[in-house]
Design a protein around this motif. Structure first.
Motif, PDB file in Angstrom:
ATOM      1  N   THR A 252       7.830   4.267  12.766  1.00  0.00           N
ATOM      2  CA  THR A 252       7.110   3.240  11.970  1.00  0.00           C
ATOM      3  C   THR A 252       7.949   3.372  10.580  1.00  0.00           C
ATOM      4  O   THR A 252       7.984   4.334   9.771  1.00  0.00           O
ATOM      5  CB  THR A 252       5.615   3.407  11.827  1.00  0.00           C
ATOM      6  N   VAL A 253       8.234   1.946  10.061  1.00  0.00           N
ATOM      7  CA  VAL A 253       8.552   2.200   8.819  1.00  0.00           C
ATOM      8  C   VAL A 253       7.679   2.017   7.789  1.00  0.00           C
ATOM      9  O   VAL A 253       6.664   1.409   7.898  1.00  0.00           O
ATOM     10  CB  VAL A 253       9.405   0.649   8.436  1.00  0.00           C
ATOM     11  N   PRO A 254       7.652   3.203   6.785  1.00  0.00           N
ATOM     12  CA  PRO A 254       6.558   3.331   5.947  1.00  0.00           C
ATOM     13  C   PRO A 254       6.138   2.013   5.085  1.00  0.00           C
ATOM     14  O   PRO A 254       7.074   1.380   4.614  1.00  0.00           O
ATOM     15  CB  PRO A 254       6.755   4.603   5.303  1.00  0.00           C
ATOM     16  N   ARG A 255       4.930   1.841   4.707  1.00  0.00           N
ATOM     17  CA  ARG A 255       4.557   0.843   3.516  1.00  0.00           C
ATOM     18  C   ARG A 255       3.418   0.913   2.985  1.00  0.00           C
ATOM     19  O   ARG A 255       2.663   2.150   3.232  1.00  0.00           O
ATOM     20  CB  ARG A 255       4.243  -0.353   4.527  1.00  0.00           C
ATOM     21  N   ARG A 256       3.150   0.532   1.607  1.00  0.00           N
ATOM     22  CA  ARG A 256       2.057   0.543   1.051  1.00  0.00           C
ATOM     23  C   ARG A 256       1.034  -0.158   1.670  1.00  0.00           C
ATOM     24  O   ARG A 256       1.333  -1.294   2.028  1.00  0.00           O
ATOM     25  CB  ARG A 256       2.390  -0.106  -0.426  1.00  0.00           C
ATOM     26  N   LEU A 257      -0.247   0.305   1.541  1.00  0.00           N
ATOM     27  CA  LEU A 257      -1.352  -0.443   2.322  1.00  0.00           C
ATOM     28  C   LEU A 257      -2.193  -1.160   1.016  1.00  0.00           C
ATOM     29  O   LEU A 257      -3.261  -0.631   0.862  1.00  0.00           O
ATOM     30  CB  LEU A 257      -2.234   0.437   3.264  1.00  0.00           C
ATOM     31  N   THR A 258      -1.606  -2.242   0.513  1.00  0.00           N
ATOM     32  CA  THR A 258      -2.220  -2.676  -0.526  1.00  0.00           C
ATOM     33  C   THR A 258      -3.497  -3.378  -0.429  1.00  0.00           C
ATOM     34  O   THR A 258      -4.543  -3.322  -1.188  1.00  0.00           O
ATOM     35  CB  THR A 258      -1.388  -3.571  -1.346  1.00  0.00           C
ATOM     36  N   GLU A 259      -3.640  -3.952   0.935  1.00  0.00           N
ATOM     37  CA  GLU A 259      -5.147  -4.536   0.905  1.00  0.00           C
ATOM     38  C   GLU A 259      -6.191  -3.256   1.405  1.00  0.00           C
ATOM     39  O   GLU A 259      -7.409  -3.574   0.524  1.00  0.00           O
ATOM     40  CB  GLU A 259      -5.090  -5.299   2.407  1.00  0.00           C
ATOM     41  N   ALA A 260      -5.716  -2.510   1.730  1.00  0.00           N
ATOM     42  CA  ALA A 260      -6.673  -1.047   1.881  1.00  0.00           C
ATOM     43  C   ALA A 260      -6.977  -0.603   0.361  1.00  0.00           C
ATOM     44  O   ALA A 260      -8.138  -0.203   0.026  1.00  0.00           O
ATOM     45  CB  ALA A 260      -6.348  -0.099   2.649  1.00  0.00           C
ATOM     46  N   GLU A 261      -5.992  -0.588  -0.394  1.00  0.00           N
ATOM     47  CA  GLU A 261      -6.176  -0.128  -1.914  1.00  0.00           C
ATOM     48  C   GLU A 261      -7.027  -1.214  -2.483  1.00  0.00           C
ATOM     49  O   GLU A 261      -7.949  -0.622  -3.223  1.00  0.00           O
ATOM     50  CB  GLU A 261      -4.714  -0.317  -2.515  1.00  0.00           C
ATOM     51  N   SER A 262      -6.974  -2.483  -2.468  1.00  0.00           N
ATOM     52  CA  SER A 262      -7.794  -3.402  -3.116  1.00  0.00           C
ATOM     53  C   SER A 262      -9.476  -3.031  -2.539  1.00  0.00           C
ATOM     54  O   SER A 262     -10.193  -3.258  -3.727  1.00  0.00           O
ATOM     55  CB  SER A 262      -7.646  -4.809  -2.638  1.00  0.00           C
ATOM     56  N   VAL A 263      -9.673  -2.786  -1.486  1.00  0.00           N
ATOM     57  CA  VAL A 263     -10.924  -2.456  -1.102  1.00  0.00           C
ATOM     58  C   VAL A 263     -11.748  -1.549  -1.866  1.00  0.00           C
ATOM     59  O   VAL A 263     -13.033  -1.387  -1.995  1.00  0.00           O
ATOM     60  CB  VAL A 263     -11.052  -2.162   0.618  1.00  0.00           C
ATOM     61  N   LEU A 264     -11.118  -0.476  -2.011  1.00  0.00           N
ATOM     62  CA  LEU A 264     -11.823   0.520  -2.921  1.00  0.00           C
ATOM     63  C   LEU A 264     -11.476   0.601  -4.435  1.00  0.00           C
ATOM     64  O   LEU A 264     -11.932   1.531  -5.356  1.00  0.00           O
ATOM     65  CB  LEU A 264     -10.951   2.077  -2.399  1.00  0.00           C
TER      66      LEU A 264
END
Ligand SMILES: Cc1cc2nc3c(=O)[nH]c(=O)nc-3n(C[C@H](O)[C@H](O)[C@H](O)COP(=O)(O)OP(=O)(O)OC[C@H]3O[C@@H](n4cnc5c(N)ncnc54)[C@H](O)[C@@H]3O)c2cc1C
Length: 326
Positions: A252-264
């Motif tokens: 898997t090409v790594p990525r930032r999980l920005t939507e998950a970040e916004s939740v917290l």
């Protein structure tokens, strides 16, 4: 012996040792897909041996290029040369002090014999290296040379297909040569952009926290099922700010999980908020499966490890802060 294997075994690529980025780029430009940059050769070798890539006619050995090895500090950032060995990076005390998740990520890669040959540049450019989630949460920039000039590109932008399964014929942008990786120092509670990289202004954190985890099928010397990095700050009121989460592992090409970040973001790491974060990771992270671990297993593992890290790191930091406050 079948004809394909005999061909691979007998093929002797011609090795070129350019002394400058200009010369290396020019060779790559001349040979096109028949020429491949090589640093430590540890990843390329596995690809040739497994048949995932053909041995090329020309190897462009980068090891004689001066000025792109070693670690140094400059105003606002640290610079790591692309040819810096993983072993040297792992032992560097300044990196351990300022970017401990990178030290931890490098420690989890292969074994000492491979880290004595493999470079951080090869790991980053491979698009699937275990160091990449740590580079993503630190907002690393890649200094890429394109034959005319060198441009600093945020690694999150360079990984244009972050979060996806790479097509089998994936290649880096044509001929580009990685010269250096730049890691910005965290300013007190702030990032270079004045926010956590996700649009949220950051109050002064009372604590900073971070964690890197690599989950494999055995304890050490193992390919990754999931690699995850989290970092952020915890304000005096116990709320999380400037949260950064990145995940990768396997192909898997790594990525930032920005939507998950916004939740917290702006919330306390309490059970309801962490449950919402867990669901957000499941929704946003789309790993590739293979015959060892399917995509669902990898996704669930990522959600578990990220939620548990935040519970332990941010929750623990808050407890410590409360204990020392009165
Ligand atoms: C037994 C074994 C175990 C391993 N375990 C792990 C592991 O746990 N985690 C992990 O992440 N990796 C692992 N690897 C893969 C590899 O060792 C690392 O990813 C290493 O960091 C690759 O660096 P390298 O210098 O050897 O890259 P190379 O093999 O030389 O190159 C890798 C790719 O990057 C390109 N490249 C290299 N340098 C540059 C540059 N400066 N500019 C542009 N392109 C460049 C090459 O063309 C090639 O496509 C393992 C390898 C082996 C053999």
């Amino acid at each position: 012996m079948d004809t394909g294997l005999r061909h691979t075994v007998l093929l002797q690529p011609r090795v070129w040792r350019p002394g400058s980025p200009e010369e290396a780029w020019s060779l790559k430009h001349t040979f096109g897909t028949d020429g491949v940059y090589i640093s430590g050769g540890t990843l390329l070798r596995t690809q040739w041996e497994s048949g995932a890539a053909a041995v090329p006619a020309h190897l462009i050995d980068l090891s004689a290029i001066g000025g792109i090895s070693g670690i140094s500090a400059a105003a606002g950032h640290m610079t790591i040369g692309a040819l810096t060995l993983l072993a040297a990076l792992r032992k560097d005390s300044s990196i351990a002090l300022h970017f401990p998740l990178l030290t931890e990520a490098v420690r989890s890669i292969a074994a000492p014999s491979i880290r004595n040959l493999g470079t951080i540049g090869g790991n980053a450019v491979s698009s699937a290296g275990d160091a990449i989630p740590a580079l993503l949460v630190y907002g690393a920039e890649l200094a890429m040379y394109d034959g005319g000039r060198t441009t600093d590109v945020p690694i999150a932008d360079w990984l244009t297909d972050g979060g996806s399964c790479p097509p089998s014929n994936r290649q880096s942008p044509p001929h580009q040569l990685l010269l250096q990786i730049k890691l910005p120092f965290a300013r007190s509670g702030d990032s270079a952009k004045g926010d956590g990289g996700n649009g949220h202004p950051l109050p002064q954190p009372a604590k900073r926290f971070g964690a890197f985890h690599k989950i494999g099928r055995r304890e050490a010397f193992t390919p990754s099922v999931v690699t995850a990095a989290v970092s952020g700050g915890l304000a005096k009121d116990g709320r999380i700010h400037g949260l950064r989460i990145a995940a990768g592992g396997g192909q898997t090409v790594p990525r930032r999980l920005t939507e998950a970040e916004s939740v917290l973001e702006g919330k306390r790491p309490e059970p309801d908020a962490l449950a919402a974060l867990y669901e957000a990771v499941l929704a946003q992270y789309k790993p590739c499966g293979d015959s060892f671990a399917d995509a669902d297993y990898r996704r669930t593992t990522a959600a578990n490890v990220i939620a548990a890290s935040l519970w332990r790191e941010a929750g623990g930091a808050r407890v410590e802060e409360e204990a020392s406050c009165c």
